[in-house]
Design an enzyme around this catalytic site. Structure first.
Site, PDB file in Angstrom:
ATOM      1  N   ASP A 392       8.137  -2.953   2.836  1.00  0.00           N
ATOM      2  CA  ASP A 392       9.099  -3.181   3.445  1.00  0.00           C
ATOM      3  C   ASP A 392      10.208  -2.133   4.735  1.00  0.00           C
ATOM      4  O   ASP A 392      10.486  -2.329   5.059  1.00  0.00           O
ATOM      5  CB  ASP A 392      10.427  -3.296   2.175  1.00  0.00           C
ATOM      6  CG  ASP A 392      10.092  -4.530   1.189  1.00  0.00           C
ATOM      7  OD1 ASP A 392       9.005  -4.750   2.061  1.00  0.00           O
ATOM      8  OD2 ASP A 392      10.221  -4.352  -0.447  1.00  0.00           O
TER       9      ASP A 392
HETATM   10  N1  LIG Z   1      12.006   4.062  -4.230  1.00  0.00           N
HETATM   11  C1  LIG Z   1      13.723   3.941  -4.165  1.00  0.00           C
HETATM   12  O1  LIG Z   1      14.481   4.677  -4.769  1.00  0.00           O
HETATM   13  C2  LIG Z   1      13.790   2.430  -4.369  1.00  0.00           C
HETATM   14  C3  LIG Z   1      15.755   1.828  -4.319  1.00  0.00           C
HETATM   15  C4  LIG Z   1      15.846   0.959  -4.327  1.00  0.00           C
HETATM   16  C5  LIG Z   1      15.266   0.371  -3.564  1.00  0.00           C
HETATM   17  N2  LIG Z   1      13.704   0.366  -3.222  1.00  0.00           N
HETATM   18  C6  LIG Z   1      13.101  -0.609  -2.780  1.00  0.00           C
HETATM   19  O2  LIG Z   1      11.372  -0.615  -3.266  1.00  0.00           O
HETATM   20  C7  LIG Z   1      10.911  -0.466  -1.706  1.00  0.00           C
HETATM   21  C8  LIG Z   1       9.457   0.096  -1.316  1.00  0.00           C
HETATM   22  O3  LIG Z   1       8.937   0.350  -0.293  1.00  0.00           O
HETATM   23  P1  LIG Z   1       7.895   0.409   0.300  1.00  0.00           P
HETATM   24  O4  LIG Z   1       7.400  -0.432   1.260  1.00  0.00           O
HETATM   25  O5  LIG Z   1       7.447   1.757  -0.133  1.00  0.00           O
HETATM   26  O6  LIG Z   1       7.196  -0.302  -1.111  1.00  0.00           O
HETATM   27  P2  LIG Z   1       6.975  -2.200  -0.860  1.00  0.00           P
HETATM   28  O7  LIG Z   1       7.802  -2.444  -0.355  1.00  0.00           O
HETATM   29  O8  LIG Z   1       7.146  -2.659  -3.010  1.00  0.00           O
HETATM   30  O9  LIG Z   1       5.439  -2.406  -0.817  1.00  0.00           O
HETATM   31  C9  LIG Z   1       4.480  -2.326  -1.780  1.00  0.00           C
HETATM   32  C10 LIG Z   1       3.369  -2.686  -0.775  1.00  0.00           C
HETATM   33  O10 LIG Z   1       2.395  -1.488  -1.331  1.00  0.00           O
HETATM   34  C11 LIG Z   1       0.535  -2.349  -1.370  1.00  0.00           C
HETATM   35  N3  LIG Z   1       0.084  -2.238  -2.987  1.00  0.00           N
HETATM   36  C12 LIG Z   1      -0.141  -2.119  -3.875  1.00  0.00           C
HETATM   37  N4  LIG Z   1      -0.267  -2.183  -4.603  1.00  0.00           N
HETATM   38  C13 LIG Z   1      -1.221  -1.345  -3.670  1.00  0.00           C
HETATM   39  C14 LIG Z   1      -3.215  -0.856  -4.120  1.00  0.00           C
HETATM   40  N5  LIG Z   1      -3.487  -0.795  -5.270  1.00  0.00           N
HETATM   41  N6  LIG Z   1      -3.716  -0.243  -3.101  1.00  0.00           N
HETATM   42  C15 LIG Z   1      -3.043  -0.630  -2.063  1.00  0.00           C
HETATM   43  N7  LIG Z   1      -2.111  -1.483  -1.720  1.00  0.00           N
HETATM   44  C16 LIG Z   1      -1.073  -1.526  -2.480  1.00  0.00           C
HETATM   45  C17 LIG Z   1       1.213  -4.035  -1.840  1.00  0.00           C
HETATM   46  O11 LIG Z   1       1.090  -4.921  -0.885  1.00  0.00           O
HETATM   47  P3  LIG Z   1      -0.335  -5.822  -1.465  1.00  0.00           P
HETATM   48  O12 LIG Z   1       0.807  -6.294  -2.867  1.00  0.00           O
HETATM   49  O13 LIG Z   1      -1.092  -7.041  -1.044  1.00  0.00           O
HETATM   50  O14 LIG Z   1      -1.329  -4.925  -2.227  1.00  0.00           O
HETATM   51  C18 LIG Z   1       2.774  -3.541  -1.216  1.00  0.00           C
HETATM   52  O15 LIG Z   1       3.072  -4.608  -0.671  1.00  0.00           O
HETATM   53  C19 LIG Z   1      11.545  -1.593  -1.025  1.00  0.00           C
HETATM   54  O16 LIG Z   1      11.663  -2.362  -0.490  1.00  0.00           O
HETATM   55  C20 LIG Z   1      12.846  -0.463  -1.124  1.00  0.00           C
HETATM   56  O17 LIG Z   1      13.997  -1.121  -0.197  1.00  0.00           O
HETATM   57  C21 LIG Z   1      13.256   1.724  -3.519  1.00  0.00           C
END
Ligand SMILES: NC(=O)c1ccc[n+]([C@@H]2O[C@H](COP(=O)([O-])OP(=O)(O)OC[C@H]3O[C@@H](n4cnc5c(N)ncnc54)[C@H](OP(=O)(O)O)[C@@H]3O)[C@@H](O)[C@H]2O)c1
Ligand SMILES: NC(=O)c1ccc[n+]([C@@H]2O[C@H](COP(=O)([O-])OP(=O)(O)OC[C@H]3O[C@@H](n4cnc5c(N)ncnc54)[C@H](OP(=O)(O)O)[C@@H]3O)[C@@H](O)[C@H]2O)c1
Lengths: 465, 99, 99, 465
Positions: A392
């Site tokens: 994302d």
């Molecule tokens: N950090 C915070 O404080 C916080 C707070 C509020 C909201 N959020 C939300 O959390 C999300 C964080 O975004 P992000 O980009 O860090 O994570 P993400 O959007 O949740 O995407 C994580 C990606 O990692 C891949 N993945 C999972 N396991 C894996 C593995 N073992 N090896 C390789 N790839 C793997 C997944 O794709 P596959 O399944 O295809 O592997 C997934 O597309 C955002 O939507 C954000 O709004 C975070």
């Protein structure tokens, strides 16, 4: 010991503790002083506890002793052996403990103060118990969702928000009734139970990736509960610590919502990421054909040629515990003369600063890690970008397609780089459940598979060259 | 209006303002240690639990207090330890880094 | 150790920390208004003077209080007015500036 | 009115006032919100006063009424008619009032509480009276030195520091004695007198230009006095306001000492700027011959040709009230296409921010004014520098000659500019009493005379062209 003296010892020790806590938080303004600050905080805690044990009210020590020992053992064990990747779960869990502790103290106070309890103390106690129990179950739910024990997808039902909000306010009304007549024991406990229930039902409809917001919000509730305890026991260090926690939790959750360009309400009541919202979601999707799936060789070729590289990290790195592999790869490339930077989005991963801790664990110097404002202009000038388990936070839809649920969320301009290599297990969507155009752009190579596995293959190949 | 309540309000307001400034200064780099640290600090509710556990207010209070003591101790001991464990890992670039 | 003293200490310490942060944020540009402003605020000692001027503790107290009231009022009224007068003058560049 | 209610009204109004004061200071973090903040502060003050007048202890209102009216009239008059250039004097004077008020309240409290006065209240009262009187006379001295009523040059005598410090500590010893037995009325008043004396004798040996440090230090004393009053009357808004003032004064004086690279001790006990210290001082001096004294025509020629101009401002601008003339000149030059910036040293003038206020009065937009760190590299790239009544803050000796008393003080790199025009009345030394090599450098033109007069001549000539 003589009451006069202990009367002085306790408040003074509490004052010292309060100052220590403030200093501890001040220390966190830079990695240099942070450790010292943390130590000072711990000392302050010790002072407060010792001061309390000198309290003449305290008669029996055996339960206290056992409790302290058990707690220290469990707490120590949890913190020494838990892997860094599990930090969000760890935090959620300890919020649960905190909430429970506050609630139980409240109940016991209510129990032994009985009918002659003054009004405002009753109010404080009630708030403490309600918020305590709410924090308890809420945090457990958050823990479950992060762990995967409970589905990370938002669980929704008819009128869920309406009913949750109703229950919440019912509880507050009951609180008022109890304050008006503290002898209404049944009502008091009903309120406690409502707290437990609301904690569960309010978190269920919230998506797994939004748990960080929930957690910090619960953090500020826990703070409020502690402060109420302070009001009830007329204990100032509790009020101060509570206020500090409260503001901290509130500020962090606000920062997160801003970083996602989403309102509090949307996070808490929007059931964000529910598949219903994003029809385009689902494995592969019709667009599968366009993905430019690349072999390890191709990817290594690009990486080896790159003079400048930016590594973008996401939750996937935590899932596959790939931080050490990332570090090894970048060191190999640095050895070949490439200049490497790390890009961390404020909401990457599952808690604020999640990625930074993992990189620190993998020994990445923190002056090589950059925030989105600092680095977003550099992508255009960069040879290659390696996206490790982020989705994302690198989705151009946030900039281009006003329809998208994440539209307006500041994202990395990865698409501007000359070449992009994305590591993920599948072409599935991320938490937000929306297709990511980045993956189908011509200059993007998708190398599917567990991030750690893939990275290891990269490393061996590069070392062979 | 009771004195205690008033004292409490003064303290609460001042600490709130102060918290705002202190937390504002914490860089995103250290937000996870911050969460762990505030967690440890919130373990201060331990002092409340101690009183109800040892105050001799009858069995129920004692038992509730006992559990509360355990929970709070887990938080504070665990919190400070893990925060330290994290902070120990944060390092600036050393010359010997591009080894 | 009296409650008031203790409570005062808590307040004093917290306010001290808070003051540090608040003042740190004031740019040199506004240091003179800052001095004038704190001056006006320190006029709060007026509330102390009011009590001794009107408390009916005999002639001496009344007279001392009276003088104190005048001094403190000069500070606070004058302080806020002059601070405002200064702050009114601070302007950013307007397009019509290179007239 | 009924005591219960008033018991609530007063502390609540004080709490509101405290919050308003904090907000008022927060507002000063940017010129945008500063005015609003100041207004809120005033409202807070009003709330506190009204709350106090509802106090049941207050019986007679006529004295209060007269006092309030008189004070408002005097205060209002002082602030409406005083010229901005006199701001330092104004501040010094009002510190004197503040100190006096605190001291008198203390005396009256001591007077009517009599023998049954509790220890710690006695301690607070004593501190209040001592610091109050010290601030009173000290501020008056500062006022006198700034006004020129008292010589600005440090007045020194044998063992002045030793004797002052002795007196200071004697007073504190007496305080302890009085606390031990509050009935020692004579001692109590002796302490008060000592406060008055120390105030005078401690400021006498300090040079006129160091008064700003003295003033802010007295500001923090006044804050402490107010806080002590708060402790004595058990009045929390006083404690909070006092603490805020105290920190503010302390921080400002620290900033100033840093900006001069001098220690507190040096400022307070160093008799800095006493002619004895700097033999090279005195009118003209032997070096007179080398001065490159320029005519208005030459200067205007340089100014007119300059594409980029930096104006460095100093105390002299305040003395000659030249701020409006400066603005007129720069506007004329800007009209001719020159790009003008203003450089203000943190310790230029006779109080922190002194020059900024004067420029603001002359309608100079504050985004054209730059601090030393911001602008110091630009001098080398600048066609012409106009120095208006600044001396020490542009003295290269601070960079080059380790022997000089101002060595190490960060100064503007004026000497690096292509051409420098200095406006002052004579070739005399500045406050620090040391020769300024800048004035004898070949690319420096000295245009002697009152700054305002000279500037007016510049303007007429430039307009004629
Ligand atoms: N950090 C915070 O404080 C916080 C707070 C509020 C909201 N959020 C939300 O959390 C999300 C964080 O975004 P992000 O980009 O860090 O994570 P993400 O959007 O949740 O995407 C994580 C990606 O990692 C891949 N993945 C999972 N396991 C894996 C593995 N073992 N090896 C390789 N790839 C793997 C997944 O794709 P596959 O399944 O295809 O592997 C997934 O597309 C955002 O939507 C954000 O709004 C975070
Ligand atoms: N601002 C603060 O907060 C603060 C705090 C601590 C110390 N100080 C000290 O104050 C000094 C400030 O430095 P500064 O450069 O601003 O002032 P300065 O060094 O005192 O020099 C002022 C200059 O203005 C000239 N001058 C006086 N009246 C004039 C008039 N009517 N027209 C033209 N020129 C006139 C004087 O030269 P002529 O007599 O030849 O005219 C003098 O050389 C420094 O020494 C600093 O350490 C300031």
């Amino acid at each position: 010991m003589n009451p006069i003296l202990s009367q002085a010892i306790i408040p003074v020790s509490y004052l010292i503790a309060s100052v220590c806590f403030i200093i501890a938080l001040q220390g966190l303004s830079s990695p240099k002083h942070a450790r010292m600050g943390n130590l000072i905080g711990a000392v302050g805690m010790l002072v407060a506890v010792v001061g309390t044990l000198l309290h003449e009210e305290i008669l029996t020590f055996q339960w206290i002793g056992i409790g302290l020992i058990l707690g220290s053992l469990i707490g120590g064990a949890m913190s020494i052996w838990i892997p860094m990747t599990k930090m969000p779960e760890r935090i959620a869990l300890s919020h649960a403990f905190g909430g429970l502790a506050a609630a139980l103290v409240g109940v016991s106070e209510y129990h032994h103060l009985g009918a002659q309890i003054p009004r405002f103390i009753m109010g404080a106690l009630g708030l403490e118990v309600f918020l305590g129990f709410l924090t308890f179950t809420g945090s457990l739910m958050a823990f479950g969702k992060l762990q995967g024990v409970i589905t990370g997808a938002p669980v929704t039902w008819k009128f869920q928000n309406a009913s949750n909000i109703t229950m919440f306010f019912t509880a507050l009304v009951i609180l008022v009734l109890v304050v008006m007549d503290p002898t209404r024991i049944a009502l008091f406990y009903t309120m406690g139970v409502l707290g437990l229930v609301v904690g569960v039902l309010a978190v269920l409809p919230i998506g797994g990736a939004d748990m960080p917001v929930v957690i910090s919000l619960l953090n500020s509730y826990a703070g409020l509960a502690a402060a109420s305890t302070g009001f009830a026991l007329n204990n100032y260090v509790l009020i101060i610590a509570g206020a500090l926690d409260g503001t901290s939790g509130l500020l962090l959750s606000l920062k997160m919502s801003q970083a996602m360009n989403r309102s509090f309400a949307n996070v808490l009541f929007g059931a964000f990421g529910s598949t219903g919202e994003a029809p385009a979601a689902g494995p592969g999707g019709a667009a599968g054909a366009h993905y430019n799936l690349a072999s390890v060789e191709d990817a290594v070729g690009v990486l080896g040629a790159a003079q400048s590289l930016i590594v973008v990290l996401g939750y996937g790195m935590a899932v596959s515990q790939a931080q050490h592999a990332v570090r090894e790869l970048t060191q190999a490339l640095e050895a070949k003369g490439a200049q490497v930077k790390y890009a961390v989005h404020p909401v990457a991963g599952r808690m604020p600063g999640h990625m930074n801790v993992l990189l620190a664990e993998a020994d990445v110097p923190y002056d090589q890690i950059f925030d989105i404002e600092e680095i977003n202009d550099e992508f255009a000038r960069t040879d290659a970008v390696l996206v490790v388990g982020a989705n994302d936070v690198v989705n151009p839809a946030a900039k281009t397609s006003p329809g998208s649920p994440i539209y307006g969320m500041p994202v990395f301009n990865v698409d501007e780089a000359k070449a992009v290599i994305v590591l993920k297990r599948s072409v599935n969507t991320g938490f937000a459940g929306i297709e990511n155009d980045l993956f189908i752009r011509p200059n993007t190579m998708m190398v599917l598979g567990d991030a750690k596995k893939t990275l290891r293959e990269f490393i061996t190949q590069i070392k062979e060259e | 209006m009771s004195n205690e309540l008033l004292f409490g309000l003064y303290i609460f307001v001042l600490a709130g303002f102060l918290g705002h400034y202190v937390i504002e200064k914490v860089p995103p780099l250290l937000h996870t240690p911050l969460m762990a640290g505030t967690n440890a600090i919130s373990g201060i509710s331990l002092v409340g639990s101690l009183v109800s556990a040892g105050g001799g207010y009858g069995k129920l209070s004692a038992m509730l207090g006992f559990v509360a003591v355990i929970c709070a101790t887990i938080n504070t001991v665990g919190g400070f330890l893990i925060t330290d464990r994290m902070l120990r890992m944060f390092k600036k670039k050393r010359p010997s880094d591009a080894r």
